[in-house]
Structure formats: C-alpha cells, structure tokens
Design an enzyme around this catalytic site. Structure first.
Site, PDB file in Angstrom:
ATOM      1  N   ARG A  41      38.298  10.908  44.130  1.00  0.00           N
ATOM      2  CA  ARG A  41      38.437  10.578  42.713  1.00  0.00           C
ATOM      3  C   ARG A  41      37.381   9.583  42.221  1.00  0.00           C
ATOM      4  NH1 ARG A  41      40.841  14.329  43.787  1.00  0.00           N
ATOM      5  NH2 ARG A  41      43.027  14.853  43.371  1.00  0.00           N
ATOM      6  N   SER A  58      47.815  11.378  36.297  1.00  0.00           N
ATOM      7  CA  SER A  58      48.142  10.421  37.358  1.00  0.00           C
ATOM      8  C   SER A  58      47.565   9.050  37.027  1.00  0.00           C
ATOM      9  CB  SER A  58      47.580  10.894  38.695  1.00  0.00           C
ATOM     10  OG  SER A  58      48.183  12.106  39.095  1.00  0.00           O
ATOM     11  N   GLU A 113      43.917   4.952  38.782  1.00  0.00           N
ATOM     12  CA  GLU A 113      42.992   6.066  38.577  1.00  0.00           C
ATOM     13  C   GLU A 113      42.564   6.110  37.116  1.00  0.00           C
ATOM     14  OE1 GLU A 113      43.446  10.860  38.866  1.00  0.00           O
ATOM     15  OE2 GLU A 113      44.022   9.721  40.642  1.00  0.00           O
TER      16      GLU A 113
END
Length: 331
Positions: free
Chosen positions: A200, A251, A321
């Site tokens: 990520r 998320s 995130e």
C-alpha cells in the site's frame, strides 16, 4: 514547492484574475485564468463534494485540468508562486481537514482516456479514470488481470501512487510503467522497480511527481462472460463484507502482519463506537463511516481513539492507510 500525492500549448504565467462571489466574507474569492489553456484556478473551493467521506473544508486554490498541457501549466503556476501542491483523484483515500488545505489542489478527474493494445495485451489508462468502471470494461472485453480491482473506490492515479490492492492482488503485479510529471512539467516514465512498491505504498507518496497515466499488462482472449462473472464475484464479496450504505474512505488502517486491522479493532470492542457523526462500521471494523453530519475532526478523533485502544490492548500501533490533509485538533 512541495507536492502531495489521496494531470498543446505550455502556458506562461502571470495569469489574470477576476473577483467572484464568496460565501465567506473573511476570505477573498477569485478565479485565475491560465493563458494558453481552457483552464482556470478557483480560490476557496469546497472539497467535501470531491471526497468520499463528504467532509472537509476549502482548498486555498483548486484546479481540474482537462489535458496534460493544462496540468503542466498548473504545476508551473504553483512553482512560480511557491505553492504546495496536493493531487486529488476520486478523494476516496483522503481525510481533508475542516479547516481546508493551503496551496493548490489539482484534481485529475478530467484526465480520461483508455487505449487497448490487442496485440500485446497492454492497456494505457489516464490518471482520472475510475478503477471500478475500468474493471467492468476490461472484463467485457474478455481480458483477465483486473477483476480484483472492481471494488477499489478510486482512480488510476491514486491506485498507482498507493499500490492499491484487494483479494491478494495489487497494482504492482500488473503495472508496466507510469507516466508522471515533475514540478517543472517534465514528463517521466517510471517502471515498478523505480516506483519502489511495497504494501500500500510507493516512492510517489510524499514525492513531487504527479501521475498522468499508467500502462498495465493484462491477458486478453478469454470468454467475456467468464471474466465478467469472476468480476461480479469479487464485487459481491465486497458488498457483503464492507459497508456501502454510508460515506467512507475504504480501509482506514494498513493490516499489521500477520494480523488484520479490522480483527484487532473488533476484538478491542470498538465496532459501533461513535464520535460525533463518525462511527466504526458494524459490518467491517476497519471502516469508519459518516453516519450523517460528521466533521472531518470527528473522523480524525475516532482514528486516534482506535489507535490508542488497539495499542493499549495489543501493543500494536495501527498505521493509517487514509491520508490526512490539513490541520486537525485532537480531543
């Protein structure tokens, strides 16, 4: 000039400006026209309409270029005026402060085109294209390799920057190259190795480059009905496990291997926990939803509360995130 990553005729600045109506009398509102383009920079543009959380204050300056030349002109304007630049795609992985963002916000949503090379199986896609829409389009052609992305709520540019992923697949698996612009408007083409991909993240995060397009390697020649059915399965899985009935950013936290962030949050008893209009989703604990009337600072405080509770119980500090832009006030 610093650029934050959540792209004819090269124009020169100075630019002309005219006064416009402003709902906040304490701040002057104006439109700045970039010569040689059909592009205009607006001041005090509310960003809540452009983020999936539907929260956030105004951009000091905001522009949505429709081509690379206008994007280059916007970057040059920022460089000449020493403005911080923030790139905005679908706004699906962002939390914008209620106080807004200083500098120039560049929205890439109008940079849209797709080119399929049926001989090589490669597809080149502009930064502003929607990932879910592309997944369906690619599936209907009978090309494999993008089915997993149907539930990614973002654009190609943002997905390339953060190495978006799902179902044990990610952008780095299929990326051939990404075209980016440097602050002075210079075009570069970077390989996955040069982008330094990890879970990520990539070297583009926090860099001074803006993604304009990306080329992916896919697998053509399959039965469109089969690929479409697989894509539907991925979409259905996300619909049954993730909340789509309220605004969210997707998320909130990265998964700290070998754990799932959602599991840690749920086991900490935080499902349904609410601050203001922001709530930990009942369906998936790694989602924070806007139940209505939430402020960006409600979401920020809830993120901090989750971090504190999980760290106290599990000795693990969850890493967000979601990218937080602007100034926030802890409770």
């Amino acid at each position: 000039m610093k650029i934050s990553q959540a792209v004819g005729n090269a124009c020169t600045v100075p630019a002309s400006s005219v006064e416009t109506h402003n709902n906040n009398p304490s701040k002057e509102s104006k439109i700045i026209y970039l010569p040689g383009t059909n592009c205009e920079i607006k001041s005090q543009a509310l960003l809540s309409a452009f983020t999936s959380y539907r929260v956030g204050g105004a951009a000091e300056l905001y522009v949505a270029p429709r081509n690379i030349e206008a994007l280059q002109a916007s970057l040059r304007y920022a460089q000449e005026h020493n403005l911080r630049v923030t790139t905005l795609g679908a706004g699906s992985n962002l939390l914008v402060s209620d106080r807004g963002i200083s500098g120039l916000v560049i929205a890439t949503r109008h940079l849209r085109y797709t080119h399929f090379d049926h001989q090589t199986g490669q597809v080149t896609i502009a930064a502003g294209e929607s990932i879910p829409s592309l997944a369906w389009e690619i599936a209907k052609l009978g090309w494999q390799g993008f089915e997993w992305a149907v539930g990614i709520p973002g654009t190609v540019g943002g997905a390339v920057v953060m190495n978006a992923g799902a179902h044990n697949s990610c952008i780095a698996d299929i990326l051939v190259s990404a075209q980016v612009l440097s602050p002075d408007g210079t075009v570069e083409t970077l390989t996955p190795e040069e982008l330094g991909y990890a879970y990520r993240t990539s070297l583009l995060q926090g860099s001074n480059r803006v993604v304009t397009q990306a080329t992916f390697q896919l697998q053509p020649g399959f039965d469109p009905a089969y690929v479409t059915a697989t894509t539907k399965q991925h979409k259905q899985m996300r619909l049954t496990t993730q909340p789509y009935n309220f605004p969210s950013c997707g998320s909130v936290f990265r998964n700290p291997k070998p754990y799932s962030a959602g599991w840690l949050i749920e086991q900490s008893g935080l499902k349904g926990y609410q601050i203001g209009g922001a709530q930990v989703a009942h369906l998936h604990a790694n989602f924070i939803v806007n139940r209505g009337g939430a402020k960006a600072n409600d979401i920020f405080c809830l993120i901090r509360h989750i971090q504190q509770e999980v760290q106290e119980r599990w000795s693990i500090l969850l890493e967000p995130e979601v990218k937080m832009l602007g100034e926030f006030q802890a409770a």
